[in-house]
Write a protein that holds these residues in place. Structure first.
Motif, PDB file in Angstrom:
ATOM      1  N   SER A 173     -41.575 -56.155 117.952  1.00 31.18           N
ATOM      2  CA  SER A 173     -42.303 -55.143 117.494  1.00 31.18           C
ATOM      3  C   SER A 173     -42.214 -53.839 118.323  1.00 31.18           C
ATOM      4  CB  SER A 173     -43.768 -55.499 117.149  1.00 31.18           C
ATOM      5  OG  SER A 173     -44.452 -54.274 117.283  1.00 31.18           O
ATOM      6  N   PRO A 174     -42.005 -52.524 117.909  1.00 30.01           N
ATOM      7  CA  PRO A 174     -41.893 -51.649 118.804  1.00 30.01           C
ATOM      8  C   PRO A 174     -43.318 -51.319 119.494  1.00 30.01           C
ATOM      9  CG  PRO A 174     -42.002 -50.722 116.452  1.00 30.01           C
ATOM     10  CD  PRO A 174     -41.699 -52.251 116.598  1.00 30.01           C
ATOM     11  N   ARG A 175     -44.318 -51.896 118.742  1.00 30.81           N
ATOM     12  CA  ARG A 175     -45.697 -51.376 119.475  1.00 30.81           C
ATOM     13  C   ARG A 175     -46.062 -52.362 120.893  1.00 30.81           C
ATOM     14  NH1 ARG A 175     -47.650 -48.280 116.029  1.00 30.81           N
ATOM     15  NH2 ARG A 175     -47.304 -48.485 113.728  1.00 30.81           N
ATOM     16  N   GLN A 176     -45.038 -53.537 121.038  1.00 36.78           N
ATOM     17  CA  GLN A 176     -45.230 -54.091 122.318  1.00 36.78           C
ATOM     18  C   GLN A 176     -43.972 -53.699 123.122  1.00 36.78           C
ATOM     19  OE1 GLN A 176     -45.030 -58.098 120.866  1.00 36.78           O
ATOM     20  NE2 GLN A 176     -47.005 -57.944 119.655  1.00 36.78           N
ATOM     21  N   ALA A 177     -43.241 -52.925 122.910  1.00 35.69           N
ATOM     22  CA  ALA A 177     -42.085 -52.520 123.759  1.00 35.69           C
ATOM     23  C   ALA A 177     -42.216 -51.180 124.499  1.00 35.69           C
ATOM     24  CB  ALA A 177     -40.914 -52.723 122.788  1.00 35.69           C
ATOM     25  N   ASP A 178     -41.477 -51.306 125.718  1.00 36.50           N
ATOM     26  CA  ASP A 178     -41.412 -49.884 126.185  1.00 36.50           C
ATOM     27  C   ASP A 178     -40.294 -49.594 126.615  1.00 36.50           C
ATOM     28  OD1 ASP A 178     -41.047 -51.707 128.344  1.00 36.50           O
ATOM     29  OD2 ASP A 178     -42.600 -51.056 129.609  1.00 36.50           O
ATOM     30  N   LEU A 179     -39.007 -50.162 126.214  1.00 34.05           N
ATOM     31  CA  LEU A 179     -37.946 -49.832 126.463  1.00 34.05           C
ATOM     32  C   LEU A 179     -36.975 -49.919 125.255  1.00 34.05           C
ATOM     33  CD1 LEU A 179     -35.227 -48.895 128.189  1.00 34.05           C
ATOM     34  CD2 LEU A 179     -35.059 -51.346 128.819  1.00 34.05           C
ATOM     35  N   PHE A 180     -36.382 -48.930 124.747  1.00 32.93           N
ATOM     36  CA  PHE A 180     -35.431 -48.866 123.717  1.00 32.93           C
ATOM     37  C   PHE A 180     -33.941 -48.793 124.111  1.00 32.93           C
ATOM     38  CE2 PHE A 180     -35.537 -47.221 118.858  1.00 32.93           C
ATOM     39  CZ  PHE A 180     -34.658 -48.015 118.845  1.00 32.93           C
ATOM     40  N   ILE A 181     -33.409 -49.926 123.768  1.00 31.21           N
ATOM     41  CA  ILE A 181     -32.028 -49.983 124.327  1.00 31.21           C
ATOM     42  C   ILE A 181     -31.143 -49.777 122.819  1.00 31.21           C
ATOM     43  CG2 ILE A 181     -29.879 -51.184 125.067  1.00 31.21           C
ATOM     44  CD1 ILE A 181     -32.028 -53.001 126.645  1.00 31.21           C
ATOM     45  N   VAL A 182     -30.702 -48.500 122.623  1.00 31.72           N
ATOM     46  CA  VAL A 182     -30.009 -48.241 121.494  1.00 31.72           C
ATOM     47  C   VAL A 182     -28.495 -48.564 121.776  1.00 31.72           C
ATOM     48  CG1 VAL A 182     -29.016 -46.455 119.786  1.00 31.72           C
ATOM     49  CG2 VAL A 182     -31.308 -46.297 121.153  1.00 31.72           C
ATOM     50  N   ALA A 183     -28.132 -49.774 120.998  1.00 27.54           N
ATOM     51  CA  ALA A 183     -27.051 -50.449 121.407  1.00 27.54           C
ATOM     52  C   ALA A 183     -26.193 -50.229 119.952  1.00 27.54           C
ATOM     53  CB  ALA A 183     -27.245 -51.787 121.779  1.00 27.54           C
TER      54      ALA A 183
ATOM     55  N   ARG B 219     -38.349 -43.258 113.858  1.00 22.49           N
ATOM     56  CA  ARG B 219     -39.685 -43.651 113.813  1.00 22.49           C
ATOM     57  C   ARG B 219     -39.990 -45.244 114.504  1.00 22.49           C
ATOM     58  NH1 ARG B 219     -42.372 -45.126 107.933  1.00 22.49           N
ATOM     59  NH2 ARG B 219     -42.503 -42.726 108.289  1.00 22.49           N
ATOM     60  N   LEU B 220     -38.937 -45.921 114.810  1.00 23.13           N
ATOM     61  CA  LEU B 220     -39.385 -46.926 115.679  1.00 23.13           C
ATOM     62  C   LEU B 220     -39.720 -46.339 117.029  1.00 23.13           C
ATOM     63  CD1 LEU B 220     -36.346 -49.478 114.874  1.00 23.13           C
ATOM     64  CD2 LEU B 220     -38.824 -49.936 114.941  1.00 23.13           C
ATOM     65  N   TYR B 221     -38.903 -45.298 117.718  1.00 25.14           N
ATOM     66  CA  TYR B 221     -39.115 -44.565 118.886  1.00 25.14           C
ATOM     67  C   TYR B 221     -40.413 -44.154 118.812  1.00 25.14           C
ATOM     68  CZ  TYR B 221     -38.914 -41.273 122.584  1.00 25.14           C
ATOM     69  OH  TYR B 221     -39.329 -40.844 123.849  1.00 25.14           O
ATOM     70  N   GLU B 222     -41.018 -43.521 117.679  1.00 26.30           N
ATOM     71  CA  GLU B 222     -42.285 -42.776 117.650  1.00 26.30           C
ATOM     72  C   GLU B 222     -43.557 -44.243 117.758  1.00 26.30           C
ATOM     73  OE1 GLU B 222     -41.843 -40.376 114.520  1.00 26.30           O
ATOM     74  OE2 GLU B 222     -40.961 -38.410 115.689  1.00 26.30           O
ATOM     75  N   GLN B 223     -43.017 -45.112 117.205  1.00 26.62           N
ATOM     76  CA  GLN B 223     -44.079 -46.231 117.349  1.00 26.62           C
ATOM     77  C   GLN B 223     -44.221 -46.854 118.664  1.00 26.62           C
ATOM     78  OE1 GLN B 223     -42.493 -48.444 114.030  1.00 26.62           O
ATOM     79  NE2 GLN B 223     -43.937 -47.841 112.513  1.00 26.62           N
TER      80      GLN B 223
ATOM     81  N   LYS C 281     -42.649 -44.741 127.536  1.00 26.97           N
ATOM     82  CA  LYS C 281     -41.479 -45.655 127.071  1.00 26.97           C
ATOM     83  C   LYS C 281     -40.274 -44.791 127.350  1.00 26.97           C
ATOM     84  CE  LYS C 281     -42.377 -42.815 122.871  1.00 26.97           C
ATOM     85  NZ  LYS C 281     -43.251 -42.714 121.650  1.00 26.97           N
ATOM     86  N   TYR C 282     -39.169 -45.683 127.459  1.00 31.22           N
ATOM     87  CA  TYR C 282     -37.902 -45.302 127.975  1.00 31.22           C
ATOM     88  C   TYR C 282     -36.656 -45.682 127.030  1.00 31.22           C
ATOM     89  CZ  TYR C 282     -41.043 -45.857 132.078  1.00 31.22           C
ATOM     90  OH  TYR C 282     -42.287 -45.751 132.720  1.00 31.22           O
ATOM     91  N   VAL C 283     -35.853 -44.761 126.998  1.00 32.39           N
ATOM     92  CA  VAL C 283     -34.450 -45.145 126.067  1.00 32.39           C
ATOM     93  C   VAL C 283     -33.301 -45.195 127.070  1.00 32.39           C
ATOM     94  CG1 VAL C 283     -33.299 -44.111 124.303  1.00 32.39           C
ATOM     95  CG2 VAL C 283     -35.658 -43.727 124.326  1.00 32.39           C
ATOM     96  N   ILE C 284     -32.393 -46.188 126.604  1.00 36.20           N
ATOM     97  CA  ILE C 284     -31.059 -46.044 127.306  1.00 36.20           C
ATOM     98  C   ILE C 284     -30.051 -46.288 125.994  1.00 36.20           C
ATOM     99  CG2 ILE C 284     -29.478 -47.822 128.195  1.00 36.20           C
ATOM    100  CD1 ILE C 284     -31.711 -49.342 129.965  1.00 36.20           C
ATOM    101  N   ALA C 285     -29.034 -45.410 126.285  1.00 40.61           N
ATOM    102  CA  ALA C 285     -28.019 -44.952 125.276  1.00 40.61           C
ATOM    103  C   ALA C 285     -26.752 -45.886 125.670  1.00 40.61           C
ATOM    104  CB  ALA C 285     -27.661 -43.331 124.971  1.00 40.61           C
ATOM    105  N   MET C 286     -26.955 -47.090 125.104  1.00 41.30           N
ATOM    106  CA  MET C 286     -25.706 -47.951 125.494  1.00 41.30           C
ATOM    107  C   MET C 286     -24.436 -47.783 124.770  1.00 41.30           C
ATOM    108  SD  MET C 286     -25.782 -52.176 125.454  1.00 41.30           S
ATOM    109  CE  MET C 286     -24.622 -53.161 126.030  1.00 41.30           C
ATOM    110  N   GLY C 287     -23.178 -47.381 125.221  1.00 35.46           N
ATOM    111  CA  GLY C 287     -21.967 -47.601 124.743  1.00 35.46           C
ATOM    112  C   GLY C 287     -21.689 -45.768 124.395  1.00 35.46           C
ATOM    113  N   SER C 288     -20.434 -45.763 124.158  1.00 33.96           N
ATOM    114  CA  SER C 288     -19.901 -44.417 123.763  1.00 33.96           C
ATOM    115  C   SER C 288     -20.350 -43.952 122.441  1.00 33.96           C
ATOM    116  CB  SER C 288     -18.548 -44.572 123.540  1.00 33.96           C
ATOM    117  OG  SER C 288     -17.871 -45.245 124.614  1.00 33.96           O
ATOM    118  N   CYS C 289     -20.830 -44.919 121.280  1.00 33.12           N
ATOM    119  CA  CYS C 289     -21.294 -44.473 120.056  1.00 33.12           C
ATOM    120  C   CYS C 289     -22.588 -43.639 120.533  1.00 33.12           C
ATOM    121  CB  CYS C 289     -21.371 -45.623 119.232  1.00 33.12           C
ATOM    122  SG  CYS C 289     -19.868 -46.027 118.648  1.00 33.12           S
TER     123      CYS C 289
END
Ligand code: SF4
Lengths: 157, 166
Positions: free
Chosen positions: B67-77, B90-94, B99-107
């Protein structure tokens, strides 16, 4: 059991009923049924479903040629394990064709996909909306004439 | 008088003094809870990183939350399409702050092999703010772990990022 293509004698029998409305190239091993007249399109498809027991429409796709669109249907008969490819040409200026959702409900999403990507208009479809691209996308990207409006075809938000 | 001088002599070797901020940074950076979310092929490497061979748990980052409400890191893989962009945002905003974001990979970095495609977002930083970019197609699990350790540094010492940004 491996599927086999619809036998040619059955295609000849069908051509007896629709002599000028359909055609196929009988020199080919697996001739595609080509529908020449749009008015009888639904009638021929209905005949294929009822008389030839094609109970599954397994694929709908479309091709963008220089001077016309072509819609391609793949039919399957799951009792005799037969298959058949049907093609029909549409004018570039008027890419309309009746929907087949009433004959084969599975046509629903596939027709939406062809509408979304190729801009074919399926008349009478119960819910002809974009399915793969966002609702506010501009244009039909698989058309050869497609030019990207902006990145992603979406105006800056 | 320094606050350290208040500590009795006998406790000097057992007690550490820090600020609340420092304590929070230390705690946060040592236990990131990533959101269980993957978009395409890069997500496979992310799963590898969490599994036995690479064992993300060694760093305290293994608690993938559903659940995004329990997470503090968003790995966009993976590849972000325009169709998927609104749900991703929306997931990010929830997710609760911080909170932190990692952009994983060239895409996720720049659209990768699909950079010019009509359907792909050319980099997730068009949609949400990104803390760490990890290049590669896909990045190996070691690269993801390295990226997470870089994020750890960033959380502990936010000033190093500010300095390089100038
Ligand atoms: S960067 Fe490469 S491996 Fe990662 S999602 Fe894109 S195409 Fe797949």
């Amino acid at each position: 059991m491996k599927r086999k293509y619809l036998a040619k004698d059955k295609l000849y029998a069908l051509k007896k009923d629709f002599p000028s409305e359909m055609d196929f190239d009988d020199t080919l091993e697996k001739p595609t049924l080509i529908i020449l007249k749009q008015q009888v399109f639904v009638e021929i498809m209905h005949t294929l479903k009822i008389r030839y027991k094609f109970d599954m429409l397994s694929n709908i796709t479309a091709v963008d040629y220089d001077d016309h669109f072509e819609v391609v249907y793949d039919l399957a008969n799951r009792t005799n394990n037969e298959e058949l490819m049907v093609k029909i040409a549409l004018a570039k200026t008027d890419p309309n064709i009746p929907t087949l959702t009433k004959l084969w409900p599975e046509a629903d999403f596939q027709e939406r996909e062809q509408y979304d990507l190729m801009g074919i208009n399926f008349l009478g479809h119960p819910n002809l909306q974009r399915i793969l691209l966002p609702d506010d996308f501009i244009g039909h990207p698989l058309q050869k004439s497609y030019k990207q409006v902006e990145k992603g075809g979406i105006s800056e938000k | 008088m320094e606050i350290v001088d208040l500590v009795p002599e006998v406790l000097k070797n057992n007690v550490m003094i820090t600020t609340i901020d420092g304590l929070f940074k230390w705690a946060r950076s040592n236990s990131l809870w990533p959101l269980t979310s993957g978009l395409s092929c890069c997500a496979i490497e992310m799963m590898c990183a969490a599994a036995a061979r690479f064992d993300l748990a060694r760093f305290g980052y293994e608690v993938f939350r559903p659940s995004p409400r329990q997470a503090d890191l968003f790995i966009v893989a993976g590849t972000l399409t325009w169709k998927m962009a609104p749900p991703l945002k929306r997931l990010y905003e929830q997710m609760p702050e911080p909170k932190y974001v990692i952009a994983m990979g060239s895409c996720a970095n720049a659209g990768g092999p699909f950079a010019d495609a009509y359907s792909v977002v050319p980099g997730i930083d068009k949609i949400i703010p990104v803390d760490v970019f990890i290049p590669g197609c896909p990045p190996r699990p070691e690269a993801l772990i390295y990226g997470m350790l870089q994020l750890k540094e960033k959380i502990r010492h936010p000033e190093i990022v500010q300095r390089t940004a100038k």
